[in-house]
Design a protein around this motif. Structure first.
Motif, PDB file in Angstrom:
ATOM      1  N   ALA A 181       2.031  -8.840   8.367  1.00 23.20           N
ATOM      2  CA  ALA A 181       1.671  -8.106   7.159  1.00 23.20           C
ATOM      3  C   ALA A 181       1.061  -6.755   7.530  1.00 23.20           C
ATOM      4  N   VAL A 182       1.346  -5.740   6.700  1.00 24.22           N
ATOM      5  CA  VAL A 182       0.845  -4.387   6.983  1.00 24.22           C
ATOM      6  C   VAL A 182       0.357  -3.719   5.709  1.00 24.22           C
ATOM      7  N   LEU A 183      -0.559  -2.791   5.907  1.00 30.93           N
ATOM      8  CA  LEU A 183      -0.949  -1.849   4.864  1.00 30.93           C
ATOM      9  C   LEU A 183      -0.154  -0.560   5.067  1.00 30.93           C
ATOM     10  N   LEU A 184       0.275   0.067   3.975  1.00 33.33           N
ATOM     11  CA  LEU A 184       0.999   1.331   4.061  1.00 33.33           C
ATOM     12  C   LEU A 184       0.125   2.475   3.566  1.00 33.33           C
ATOM     13  N   THR A 185       0.065   3.527   4.353  1.00 34.42           N
ATOM     14  CA  THR A 185      -0.599   4.765   3.927  1.00 34.42           C
ATOM     15  C   THR A 185       0.369   5.919   4.156  1.00 34.42           C
ATOM     16  N   ILE A 186       0.066   7.050   3.550  1.00 34.37           N
ATOM     17  CA  ILE A 186       0.885   8.244   3.750  1.00 34.37           C
ATOM     18  C   ILE A 186       0.049   9.281   4.479  1.00 34.37           C
ATOM     19  N   GLU A 187       0.536   9.689   5.634  1.00 37.84           N
ATOM     20  CA  GLU A 187      -0.146  10.698   6.439  1.00 37.84           C
ATOM     21  C   GLU A 187       0.868  11.749   6.864  1.00 37.84           C
ATOM     22  N   GLU A 188       0.573  12.995   6.527  1.00 38.07           N
ATOM     23  CA  GLU A 188       1.469  14.113   6.843  1.00 38.07           C
ATOM     24  C   GLU A 188       2.884  13.845   6.330  1.00 38.07           C
ATOM     25  N   ASP A 189       2.945  13.374   5.077  1.00 39.44           N
ATOM     26  CA  ASP A 189       4.217  13.130   4.381  1.00 39.44           C
ATOM     27  C   ASP A 189       5.048  12.017   5.015  1.00 39.44           C
ATOM     28  N   CYS A 190       4.426  11.145   5.815  1.00 44.79           N
ATOM     29  CA  CYS A 190       5.135  10.021   6.436  1.00 44.79           C
ATOM     30  C   CYS A 190       4.384   8.723   6.153  1.00 44.79           C
ATOM     31  N   PHE A 191       5.128   7.626   6.024  1.00 52.29           N
ATOM     32  CA  PHE A 191       4.494   6.323   5.887  1.00 52.29           C
ATOM     33  C   PHE A 191       3.933   5.881   7.235  1.00 52.29           C
ATOM     34  N   VAL A 192       2.733   5.327   7.194  1.00 57.93           N
ATOM     35  CA  VAL A 192       2.103   4.742   8.383  1.00 57.93           C
ATOM     36  C   VAL A 192       1.800   3.278   8.072  1.00 57.93           C
TER      37      VAL A 192
ATOM     38  N   MET B 240      -3.787  -7.961  11.392  1.00 59.46           N
ATOM     39  CA  MET B 240      -3.749  -9.052  12.369  1.00 59.46           C
ATOM     40  C   MET B 240      -4.875 -10.041  12.064  1.00 59.46           C
ATOM     41  N   SER B 241      -4.778 -10.664  10.880  1.00 58.82           N
ATOM     42  CA  SER B 241      -5.834 -11.584  10.458  1.00 58.82           C
ATOM     43  C   SER B 241      -5.613 -12.968  11.052  1.00 58.82           C
ATOM     44  N   LYS B 242      -6.662 -13.770  11.018  1.00 59.61           N
ATOM     45  CA  LYS B 242      -6.569 -15.140  11.502  1.00 59.61           C
ATOM     46  C   LYS B 242      -5.842 -15.998  10.474  1.00 59.61           C
ATOM     47  N   PRO B 243      -5.207 -17.099  10.921  1.00 61.96           N
ATOM     48  CA  PRO B 243      -4.509 -17.976   9.978  1.00 61.96           C
ATOM     49  C   PRO B 243      -5.457 -18.479   8.891  1.00 61.96           C
ATOM     50  N   GLY B 244      -4.951 -18.557   7.661  1.00 64.42           N
ATOM     51  CA  GLY B 244      -5.728 -19.127   6.575  1.00 64.42           C
ATOM     52  C   GLY B 244      -6.532 -18.132   5.772  1.00 64.42           C
ATOM     53  N   LEU B 245      -6.540 -16.845   6.158  1.00 63.81           N
ATOM     54  CA  LEU B 245      -7.303 -15.840   5.428  1.00 63.81           C
ATOM     55  C   LEU B 245      -6.398 -15.206   4.376  1.00 63.81           C
ATOM     56  N   ILE B 246      -6.451 -15.740   3.161  1.00 65.28           N
ATOM     57  CA  ILE B 246      -5.523 -15.333   2.125  1.00 65.28           C
ATOM     58  C   ILE B 246      -5.842 -13.952   1.563  1.00 65.28           C
ATOM     59  N   THR B 247      -7.114 -13.584   1.441  1.00 66.83           N
ATOM     60  CA  THR B 247      -7.435 -12.318   0.797  1.00 66.83           C
ATOM     61  C   THR B 247      -6.970 -11.130   1.625  1.00 66.83           C
ATOM     62  N   GLN B 248      -7.045 -11.224   2.933  1.00 69.68           N
ATOM     63  CA  GLN B 248      -6.535 -10.132   3.769  1.00 69.68           C
ATOM     64  C   GLN B 248      -5.031  -9.997   3.598  1.00 69.68           C
ATOM     65  N   PHE B 249      -4.348 -11.121   3.562  1.00 71.36           N
ATOM     66  CA  PHE B 249      -2.896 -11.082   3.376  1.00 71.36           C
ATOM     67  C   PHE B 249      -2.545 -10.506   2.003  1.00 71.36           C
ATOM     68  N   ALA B 250      -3.333 -10.835   0.986  1.00 64.99           N
ATOM     69  CA  ALA B 250      -3.048 -10.363  -0.368  1.00 64.99           C
ATOM     70  C   ALA B 250      -3.172  -8.846  -0.479  1.00 64.99           C
ATOM     71  N   ARG B 251      -3.914  -8.226   0.426  1.00 59.63           N
ATOM     72  CA  ARG B 251      -4.060  -6.765   0.416  1.00 59.63           C
ATOM     73  C   ARG B 251      -2.820  -6.055   0.943  1.00 59.63           C
ATOM     74  N   ALA B 252      -1.948  -6.780   1.597  1.00 58.68           N
ATOM     75  CA  ALA B 252      -0.807  -6.161   2.276  1.00 58.68           C
ATOM     76  C   ALA B 252       0.172  -5.526   1.283  1.00 58.68           C
ATOM     77  N   ASP B 253       0.784  -4.441   1.718  1.00 62.62           N
ATOM     78  CA  ASP B 253       1.841  -3.783   0.939  1.00 62.62           C
ATOM     79  C   ASP B 253       3.224  -4.267   1.343  1.00 62.62           C
ATOM     80  N   GLY B 254       3.346  -4.788   2.564  1.00 63.78           N
ATOM     81  CA  GLY B 254       4.632  -5.232   3.063  1.00 63.78           C
ATOM     82  C   GLY B 254       4.476  -5.951   4.380  1.00 63.78           C
ATOM     83  N   TYR B 255       5.606  -6.187   5.036  1.00 60.57           N
ATOM     84  CA  TYR B 255       5.554  -6.869   6.326  1.00 60.57           C
ATOM     85  C   TYR B 255       6.629  -6.322   7.253  1.00 60.57           C
ATOM     86  N   ILE B 256       6.387  -6.531   8.538  1.00 60.73           N
ATOM     87  CA  ILE B 256       7.320  -6.133   9.584  1.00 60.73           C
ATOM     88  C   ILE B 256       7.922  -7.386  10.194  1.00 60.73           C
ATOM     89  N   GLU B 257       9.214  -7.366  10.423  1.00 61.01           N
ATOM     90  CA  GLU B 257       9.883  -8.477  11.082  1.00 61.01           C
ATOM     91  C   GLU B 257      10.036  -8.155  12.572  1.00 61.01           C
TER      92      GLU B 257
END
Length: 406
Positions: free
Chosen positions: A354-365, A370-387
């Motif tokens: 899971a990742v958070l997305l920000t925009i820096e210098e007109d590019c997505f970052v 990298m949360s521990k298993p079972g931490l739902i609130t951190q995961f819920a903050r995510a904008d997307g994920y990387i495979e």
């Protein structure tokens, strides 16, 4: 020891076992059909539009009468009348004549173009000057330009959007045949699980997974039926799963698929039906179960909410879409982004980060969570994920990656 299947093997297994498992059909009113899946093709019973009409306010003309016209040398035409909205136009326009027409008005007989009002001058006495040359067909929608009689408008298996509802209304369709909403039974298992609306004691956790899965099922258009919480007891699990198989189209279980001494879930499914798979080479979600009870597909989800979501998105979501007969669903939106920090090797498993997305210098970052298993609130903050593919050693900081939207 848990013998795991690859992601591809797991997907193929679901398709092989349940690819022909479909819910029934039902007719519903068009107004209620948004986000439902068509169970038969829709064929136009008439032309749309049903007449030639103007797309602008102006004057209907013979295009040839305007050739060579300009502001300095306008074409002069005689106005013989006006088209009235909502009424059949009986006027016939001859060469050298024009007819005033509003947007959407029926084209008078004999005309083949419409000049915008801004490109005309009214000289009085019915004399109209045309200050711009136009081509035949300009500013006109012709009969059946949109849809022709007998044309297949939508194929069976299409999920209807609000714009589709509008298009079907334009065809005069008031009712459509759609796939029924699959009834999905959801059961949380585990001695440590308590209802989400109670305060857990030490060593207890709230039931997050059944609520999460119910929301996912509802979002895709299914009916979610929660069967509460069941302790890790073979007899009680057997009764509950038997009831779910009788009442539902699919069975979702969570919390009891980890390998260990209290693996009552797998034993119970083997008693009532068949376990096709126990373990997938993905992270999170390795201890997933695929099975079948009384002909109903069964998925045993891991205990951690983030793992539950990924397994649902990767496997359960496509299964439910297939059961409704949906074809060619749109893939999740994705973005290219620069990785803010490195992601190490995934130890031979296909990994989802899971990742958070920000925009820096007109590019997505993309910033990995990298949360521990079972931490739902951190995961819920995510904008997307990387495979991260199973044969990949990870990604480096600053590398361009694909982020799939959650």
């Amino acid at each position: 020891m848990l013998h795991v299947a690859t992601f591809e093997q797991a997907k193929n297994l679901l398709e092989l076992k349940f690819g022909k498992c479909h819910v029934g059909k039902e007719p519903i009113a068009l107004i209620d059909a948004v986000d439902r899946v068509l169970a038969q093709a829709v064929v136009a019973k008439e032309d749309v539009p049903g007449f030639d009409r103007s797309t602008v306010d102006g004057f209907a003309v013979h295009a040839a009468d305007t050739f060579g016209s300009s502001e300095s040398m306008p074409a002069l035409l005689r106005n013989i009348g006006e088209v009235t909205m909502g009424e059949i136009c009986e006027l016939r326009c001859e060469r050298g004549e024009c007819v005033a027409i509003p947007t959407g008005g029926q084209l008078p007989k004999g005309t083949d173009a419409v000049v915008m009002i801004e490109k005309t001058e009214d000289y009085g006495g019915g004399l109209i000057g045309i200050t711009k040359s136009i081509a035949p067909g300009e500013n006109i929608i012709f009969r059946h330009d949109d849809v022709s009689l007998g044309e297949e408008v939508y194929s069976s298996g299409k999920r209807l959007k609000p714009t589709d509802i509008g298009a079907l209304a334009a065809l005069g369709i008031t009712e459509v045949l759609v796939a029924k909403r699959p009834m999905v039974g959801i059961l949380s298992t585990g001695d440590e699980i308590v209802p989400f609306d109670t305060t857990p004691q030490i060593a207890q956790v709230r039931d997050v997974n059944s609520i999460l899965l119910a929301a996912c099922v509802t979002q895709i258009g299914g009916h979610a039926r929660r069967y509460g919480i069941c302790p890790d007891d073979d007899g009680m699990l057997e009764k509950r799963i038997t009831l779910m198989a009788r009442e539902c189209d699919a069975i979702f279980l969570s919390g009891g698929s980890s390998v260990g001494a209290k693996d009552a879930l797998k034993r119970t499914v083997e008693t009532l039906g068949e376990v096709y798979l126990h373990g997938i080479a993905v992270k999170p979600g390795k201890p997933t179960i695929f099975g079948e009870v009384e002909g109903k597909p069964l998925i045993g989800f891991p205990g951690h909410p983030a793992a539950v979501y990924f397994i649902y998105d990767l496997f359960a979501n496509p299964l439910l879409r297939s059961m409704m007969g949906e074809i060619d669903p749109l893939p999740s939106p994705c973005f290219r982004a620069k990785l803010a920090s490195a992601i190490p090797s995934n130890h031979g498993r296909q990994e989802y980060v899971a990742v958070l997305l920000t925009i820096e210098e007109d590019c997505f970052v993309a910033r990995p969570l990298m949360s521990k298993p079972g931490l739902i609130t951190q995961f819920a903050r995510a904008d997307g994920y990387i495979e991260v593919p199973r044969d990949c050693e990870g990604f480096s900081e600053g590398e361009q990656v694909t982020v799939f939207a959650l």
